[in-house]
Design a protein around this motif. Sequence first.
Motif, PDB file in Angstrom:
ATOM      1  N   ILE A  28       0.863  -1.182   0.000  1.00  0.00           N
ATOM      2  CA  ILE A  28       0.000   0.000   0.000  1.00  0.00           C
ATOM      3  C   ILE A  28       0.899   1.232   0.000  1.00  0.00           C
ATOM      4  O   ILE A  28       1.836   1.326   0.784  1.00  0.00           O
ATOM      5  CB  ILE A  28      -0.878   0.041   1.271  1.00  0.00           C
ATOM      6  N   GLU A  29       0.591   2.165  -0.876  1.00  0.00           N
ATOM      7  CA  GLU A  29       1.278   3.455  -0.887  1.00  0.00           C
ATOM      8  C   GLU A  29       0.235   4.516  -0.579  1.00  0.00           C
ATOM      9  O   GLU A  29      -0.810   4.573  -1.224  1.00  0.00           O
ATOM     10  CB  GLU A  29       1.905   3.713  -2.259  1.00  0.00           C
ATOM     11  N   THR A  30       0.528   5.336   0.416  1.00  0.00           N
ATOM     12  CA  THR A  30      -0.416   6.365   0.849  1.00  0.00           C
ATOM     13  C   THR A  30       0.036   7.723   0.334  1.00  0.00           C
ATOM     14  O   THR A  30       1.202   8.084   0.482  1.00  0.00           O
ATOM     15  CB  THR A  30      -0.491   6.396   2.389  1.00  0.00           C
ATOM     16  N   ARG A  31      -0.918   8.465  -0.255  1.00  0.00           N
ATOM     17  CA  ARG A  31      -0.630   9.819  -0.741  1.00  0.00           C
ATOM     18  C   ARG A  31      -1.667  10.780  -0.160  1.00  0.00           C
ATOM     19  O   ARG A  31      -2.859  10.667  -0.464  1.00  0.00           O
ATOM     20  CB  ARG A  31      -0.705   9.872  -2.268  1.00  0.00           C
ATOM     21  N   ARG A  32      -1.195  11.684   0.644  1.00  0.00           N
ATOM     22  CA  ARG A  32      -2.099  12.681   1.218  1.00  0.00           C
ATOM     23  C   ARG A  32      -2.343  13.769   0.181  1.00  0.00           C
ATOM     24  O   ARG A  32      -1.400  14.414  -0.285  1.00  0.00           O
ATOM     25  CB  ARG A  32      -1.463  13.253   2.476  1.00  0.00           C
ATOM     26  N   LEU A  33      -3.583  13.944  -0.209  1.00  0.00           N
ATOM     27  CA  LEU A  33      -3.927  14.917  -1.240  1.00  0.00           C
ATOM     28  C   LEU A  33      -4.335  16.263  -0.646  1.00  0.00           C
ATOM     29  O   LEU A  33      -4.193  17.301  -1.289  1.00  0.00           O
ATOM     30  CB  LEU A  33      -5.063  14.372  -2.106  1.00  0.00           C
ATOM     31  N   ASP A  34      -4.880  16.232   0.575  1.00  0.00           N
ATOM     32  CA  ASP A  34      -5.312  17.424   1.296  1.00  0.00           C
ATOM     33  C   ASP A  34      -5.396  17.032   2.769  1.00  0.00           C
ATOM     34  O   ASP A  34      -5.124  15.883   3.117  1.00  0.00           O
ATOM     35  CB  ASP A  34      -6.668  17.906   0.766  1.00  0.00           C
ATOM     36  N   ASP A  35      -5.797  17.945   3.632  1.00  0.00           N
ATOM     37  CA  ASP A  35      -5.862  17.631   5.064  1.00  0.00           C
ATOM     38  C   ASP A  35      -6.729  16.405   5.356  1.00  0.00           C
ATOM     39  O   ASP A  35      -6.399  15.610   6.222  1.00  0.00           O
ATOM     40  CB  ASP A  35      -6.386  18.827   5.856  1.00  0.00           C
ATOM     41  N   ASP A  36      -7.831  16.286   4.648  1.00  0.00           N
ATOM     42  CA  ASP A  36      -8.746  15.172   4.926  1.00  0.00           C
ATOM     43  C   ASP A  36      -8.976  14.267   3.713  1.00  0.00           C
ATOM     44  O   ASP A  36      -9.850  13.411   3.734  1.00  0.00           O
ATOM     45  CB  ASP A  36     -10.084  15.701   5.424  1.00  0.00           C
ATOM     46  N   LEU A  37      -8.181  14.406   2.671  1.00  0.00           N
ATOM     47  CA  LEU A  37      -8.340  13.641   1.439  1.00  0.00           C
ATOM     48  C   LEU A  37      -7.069  12.821   1.176  1.00  0.00           C
ATOM     49  O   LEU A  37      -5.981  13.381   1.101  1.00  0.00           O
ATOM     50  CB  LEU A  37      -8.610  14.579   0.264  1.00  0.00           C
ATOM     51  N   VAL A  38      -7.237  11.498   1.049  1.00  0.00           N
ATOM     52  CA  VAL A  38      -6.080  10.614   0.940  1.00  0.00           C
ATOM     53  C   VAL A  38      -6.308   9.600  -0.179  1.00  0.00           C
ATOM     54  O   VAL A  38      -7.410   9.075  -0.350  1.00  0.00           O
ATOM     55  CB  VAL A  38      -5.833   9.865   2.266  1.00  0.00           C
ATOM     56  N   SER A  39      -5.235   9.324  -0.927  1.00  0.00           N
ATOM     57  CA  SER A  39      -5.261   8.307  -1.972  1.00  0.00           C
ATOM     58  C   SER A  39      -4.434   7.113  -1.493  1.00  0.00           C
ATOM     59  O   SER A  39      -3.354   7.287  -0.920  1.00  0.00           O
ATOM     60  CB  SER A  39      -4.648   8.863  -3.262  1.00  0.00           C
ATOM     61  N   PHE A  40      -4.954   5.917  -1.749  1.00  0.00           N
ATOM     62  CA  PHE A  40      -4.268   4.687  -1.380  1.00  0.00           C
ATOM     63  C   PHE A  40      -4.028   3.882  -2.647  1.00  0.00           C
ATOM     64  O   PHE A  40      -4.973   3.474  -3.327  1.00  0.00           O
ATOM     65  CB  PHE A  40      -5.098   3.877  -0.387  1.00  0.00           C
ATOM     66  N   LEU A  41      -2.755   3.691  -2.984  1.00  0.00           N
ATOM     67  CA  LEU A  41      -2.393   2.893  -4.150  1.00  0.00           C
ATOM     68  C   LEU A  41      -2.088   1.487  -3.637  1.00  0.00           C
ATOM     69  O   LEU A  41      -1.174   1.314  -2.822  1.00  0.00           O
ATOM     70  CB  LEU A  41      -1.184   3.491  -4.858  1.00  0.00           C
ATOM     71  N   VAL A  42      -2.861   0.521  -4.091  1.00  0.00           N
ATOM     72  CA  VAL A  42      -2.690  -0.858  -3.629  1.00  0.00           C
ATOM     73  C   VAL A  42      -2.378  -1.755  -4.818  1.00  0.00           C
ATOM     74  O   VAL A  42      -2.827  -1.499  -5.940  1.00  0.00           O
ATOM     75  CB  VAL A  42      -3.947  -1.366  -2.877  1.00  0.00           C
ATOM     76  N   ARG A  43      -1.594  -2.806  -4.553  1.00  0.00           N
ATOM     77  CA  ARG A  43      -1.271  -3.782  -5.591  1.00  0.00           C
ATOM     78  C   ARG A  43      -1.454  -5.171  -5.012  1.00  0.00           C
ATOM     79  O   ARG A  43      -1.122  -5.416  -3.855  1.00  0.00           O
ATOM     80  CB  ARG A  43       0.168  -3.613  -6.072  1.00  0.00           C
ATOM     81  N   MET A  44      -1.960  -6.077  -5.856  1.00  0.00           N
ATOM     82  CA  MET A  44      -2.146  -7.444  -5.406  1.00  0.00           C
ATOM     83  C   MET A  44      -2.191  -8.400  -6.582  1.00  0.00           C
ATOM     84  O   MET A  44      -2.412  -7.988  -7.720  1.00  0.00           O
ATOM     85  CB  MET A  44      -3.415  -7.570  -4.548  1.00  0.00           C
ATOM     86  N   LYS A  45      -1.971  -9.659  -6.288  1.00  0.00           N
ATOM     87  CA  LYS A  45      -2.146 -10.740  -7.260  1.00  0.00           C
ATOM     88  C   LYS A  45      -3.224 -11.665  -6.711  1.00  0.00           C
ATOM     89  O   LYS A  45      -3.422 -11.745  -5.510  1.00  0.00           O
ATOM     90  CB  LYS A  45      -0.852 -11.536  -7.448  1.00  0.00           C
ATOM     91  N   GLY A  46      -3.882 -12.366  -7.615  1.00  0.00           N
ATOM     92  CA  GLY A  46      -4.873 -13.351  -7.197  1.00  0.00           C
ATOM     93  C   GLY A  46      -6.243 -12.798  -6.893  1.00  0.00           C
ATOM     94  O   GLY A  46      -7.074 -13.497  -6.321  1.00  0.00           O
TER      95      GLY A  46
END
Length: 129
Positions: free
Chosen positions: A34-52
Amino acid sequence: MRTRISFLGAAMLAACTPTEGPPQEYFAPEYLGIETRRLDDDLVSFLVRMKGARTKADVADYGKCAAAQYALIRGFGFARHVRTNVQEEGGLWAGDAVYTISAALPDGLQTIDAEVAVAECAETGIPTV
């Protein structure tokens, strides 16, 4: 002596009896981070990767678990889903999930109680942040 089975007892016995049907699909996902990117004080993006993953929903669930744990880490109790984009290429699934986090229950239909969601993620084996 004769044994009587009550209606409730018979119903419970029937519920325990195996039924015919297709076998359950074996699900063994591999969560790749999981990679977390804070976009604003209360707005967050979560980049996730998986197989299966079986479907896009499995990837979205991974993002939801990340968002719930992140909200708790930051001292908030709730999150609201904004959007999730999912792509699959060669068996590698990637998701970009965006959530708002807040101390109070936010408006909207796709709100998450972070404590409840983190407990559900632990029960289902989905990792969090």
